[in-house]
Design a protein around this motif. Structure first.
Motif, short mmCIF file in Angstrom:
data_model
loop_
_atom_site.label_atom_id
_atom_site.label_comp_id
_atom_site.label_asym_id
_atom_site.label_seq_id
_atom_site.Cartn_x
_atom_site.Cartn_y
_atom_site.Cartn_z
N GLY A 137 0.81 -1.21 0.00
CA GLY A 137 0.00 0.00 0.00
C GLY A 137 0.84 1.26 0.00
O GLY A 137 0.54 2.22 -0.71
N SER A 138 1.89 1.25 0.78
CA SER A 138 2.79 2.40 0.83
C SER A 138 3.48 2.62 -0.51
O SER A 138 3.57 3.75 -1.00
N ALA A 139 3.97 1.57 -1.11
CA ALA A 139 4.63 1.67 -2.42
C ALA A 139 3.65 2.17 -3.48
O ALA A 139 3.99 3.02 -4.32
N LYS A 168 3.04 5.92 -2.91
CA LYS A 168 4.17 6.73 -3.37
C LYS A 168 4.20 6.81 -4.89
O LYS A 168 4.45 7.87 -5.46
N THR A 169 3.94 5.68 -5.53
CA THR A 169 3.92 5.65 -6.99
C THR A 169 2.82 6.56 -7.54
O THR A 169 3.05 7.33 -8.48
N LEU A 170 1.65 6.50 -6.93
CA LEU A 170 0.54 7.33 -7.37
C LEU A 170 0.82 8.81 -7.16
O LEU A 170 0.55 9.63 -8.05
N LYS A 213 2.33 14.11 -9.41
CA LYS A 213 3.27 15.23 -9.42
C LYS A 213 3.86 15.43 -10.81
O LYS A 213 3.93 16.55 -11.32
N SER A 214 4.24 14.33 -11.46
CA SER A 214 4.81 14.42 -12.80
C SER A 214 3.78 14.93 -13.80
O SER A 214 4.10 15.76 -14.66
#
Length: 70
Positions: free
Chosen positions: A31-33, A36-38, A43-44
């Protein structure tokens, strides 16, 4: 159709299958990964949109300046 047709029951089934496959200890890490990916993706995408908006405004300003010089 995409992900919009999954709904709450589908998400619960996916969560249960993920819990069975990876176990309860790995689920917070996954879930954390994913979070962070999302957030990096958002942001990008925002940076790309801001750059595009900035370039559009700059080219419009350049067009106005060239018209004023004539």
């Amino acid at each position: 159709m995409g992900f919009s047709g999954i709904g709450i029951p589908g998400l619960i089934i996916i969560l249960v299958i993920t819990l069975i496959v990876f176990g309860p200890k790995k689920l917070p890490e996954i879930g954390s990964a994913f979070g962070k990916t999302l957030s990096e993706f958002k942001k990008s995408a925002k940076d790309i949109m801001d750059d595009h908006d900035h370039d559009t405004v700059s080219s419009a300003d350049n067009d106005k300046k060239s018209l004023l010089k004539e």
